[in-house]
Design an enzyme around this catalytic site. Structure first.
Site, mmCIF file in Angstrom:
data_model
loop_
_atom_site.group_PDB
_atom_site.id
_atom_site.type_symbol
_atom_site.label_atom_id
_atom_site.label_comp_id
_atom_site.label_asym_id
_atom_site.label_seq_id
_atom_site.Cartn_x
_atom_site.Cartn_y
_atom_site.Cartn_z
ATOM 1 N N HIS A 38 16.416 -2.746 1.215
ATOM 2 C CA HIS A 38 14.988 -3.051 1.151
ATOM 3 C C HIS A 38 14.242 -2.290 2.245
ATOM 4 O O HIS A 38 14.446 -2.545 3.430
ATOM 5 C CB HIS A 38 14.807 -4.562 1.320
ATOM 6 N N ARG A 39 13.411 -1.322 1.808
ATOM 7 C CA ARG A 39 12.727 -0.410 2.737
ATOM 8 C C ARG A 39 13.746 0.315 3.621
ATOM 9 O O ARG A 39 13.499 0.588 4.794
ATOM 10 C CB ARG A 39 11.696 -1.141 3.594
ATOM 11 N N GLU A 65 15.006 0.809 -1.760
ATOM 12 C CA GLU A 65 13.650 0.503 -2.208
ATOM 13 C C GLU A 65 12.710 0.953 -1.118
ATOM 14 O O GLU A 65 13.006 0.815 0.078
ATOM 15 C CB GLU A 65 13.516 -1.005 -2.456
ATOM 16 N N ASP A 67 8.175 2.086 -0.257
ATOM 17 C CA ASP A 67 6.774 1.947 -0.646
ATOM 18 C C ASP A 67 6.073 3.297 -0.570
ATOM 19 O O ASP A 67 6.238 4.030 0.411
ATOM 20 C CB ASP A 67 6.062 0.966 0.284
ATOM 21 N N HIS A 80 4.496 0.764 4.096
ATOM 22 C CA HIS A 80 4.314 -0.494 3.378
ATOM 23 C C HIS A 80 2.893 -1.044 3.451
ATOM 24 O O HIS A 80 2.293 -1.392 2.431
ATOM 25 C CB HIS A 80 5.288 -1.549 3.905
ATOM 26 N N GLU A 126 8.053 1.840 -4.928
ATOM 27 C CA GLU A 126 6.978 0.883 -5.204
ATOM 28 C C GLU A 126 5.618 1.523 -4.978
ATOM 29 O O GLU A 126 5.322 2.019 -3.881
ATOM 30 C CB GLU A 126 7.104 -0.364 -4.336
ATOM 31 N N LYS A 128 2.000 1.375 -3.998
ATOM 32 C CA LYS A 128 1.177 0.489 -3.178
ATOM 33 C C LYS A 128 -0.295 0.861 -3.381
ATOM 34 O O LYS A 128 -0.799 1.798 -2.764
ATOM 35 C CB LYS A 128 1.549 0.635 -1.707
ATOM 36 N N ASP A 246 17.949 -6.666 3.371
ATOM 37 C CA ASP A 246 17.670 -5.950 4.609
ATOM 38 C C ASP A 246 18.919 -5.611 5.416
ATOM 39 O O ASP A 246 18.853 -4.773 6.315
ATOM 40 C CB ASP A 246 16.756 -6.793 5.500
#
Length: 258
Positions: A38-39, A65, A67, A80, A126, A128, A246
């Site tokens: 995640h990120r 993943e 943003d 993000h 993703e 944004k 994470d």
């Protein structure tokens, strides 16, 4: 020719049902259950940085993943929040101004360059944006097609307008609907209207009813943000396709025990 109300209803029904055929990504190395950073690995390295992405790949995760936003001068950057620490909107600042505020903010093309070193991994990008989204979606389509990594890329968003633009402009690109638990009741209806390939629910809204409906449609269910081993096990038992977390060591430890 003017459509009658009955003909319109039939076309609308067909659009939501028989015309909607979710697809699986062709360019990743296994058919189901992915562990995604995640990120990147945001509790080990700064989120949405090349260091965080590299650590996720080196840890053996199936993908990451991140943003994507658009700078004022048209650069696709990985960040993000909509605002910088000083309160200014990311989209109102040039790439040079953004780099002055955060030196380790990478561009999407740099992630693509890194990902080429780790074949058959999944990239969840993703979008944004707020509202209609402006030029971001078109820029992303261009970048994804030029990257040569399209079969490994899933574009997700909380914004249905962005996903609608992608579906209309680039139906060949894989898409996913992000949503929070409070929107769970409408998610499948919105997903059907947008013809997405995956659902990305908050993990607290995953249940057997959702999984049964998703599997009946061959629809991927990838959930976020999962950091407890007990939650990971529960979600895998329910049949989710991917979990985003994470901590790579927890994700890998869970996978070895599952």
């Amino acid at each position: 020719m003017i459509l009658t109300p009955l003909a319109f209803l039939f076309i609308f029904w067909a659009w939501l049902t028989v015309m909607w055929q979710p697809r699986r990504l062709k360019g990743i190395y296994k058919k189901s259950f992915y562990l995604l950073g995640h990120r990147g690995v945001r509790h080990i390295a700064p989120e949405n940085t090349l260091a965080a992405f590299s650590m996720a790949f080196e840890a053996g995760l199936d993908g990451i993943e991140c943003d994507v936003q658009l700078s004022a001068d048209g650069k696709l950057l990985l960040f993000h929040d909509f605002h910088m620490a000083d309160g200014r909107l990311v989209t109102r600042l040039s790439w040079a101004e953004l780099k002055a505020l955060k030196a380790d903010m990478p561009l999407l093309e740099e992630l693509f360059e890194l990902a080429r070193k780790y074949p058959k991994t999944l990239l969840n990008l993703e979008i944004k944006v707020e509202g209609w989204g402006g030029k971001l979606e078109a820029k992303m389509i261009e970048a994804i097609r030029a990257s040569g990594l399209q079969d490994r890329i899933l574009v997700s968003s909380f914004n249905p307008l962005s996903l609608l633009k992608l579906r209309l402009i680039a139906p060949d690109i894989y898409t996913a609907l992000l949503y929070e638990a409070k929107h769970a009741r409408l998610a499948l209806i919105v997903a059907a209207f947008l013809h997405v390939d995956a659902l990305h629910p908050d993990y607290s809204s995953v249940n057997m009813k959702l999984m049964k409906a998703a599997k009946a449609k061959n629809l991927m269910v990838n959930t976020w943000t999962v950091n407890e081993l007990s939650d990971m096990l529960h979600l895998r038992e329910q049949g989710v396709d991917a979990i985003m977390g994470d901590y790579p060591e927890k994700l890998k430890h869970f996978n070895s025990k599952a």
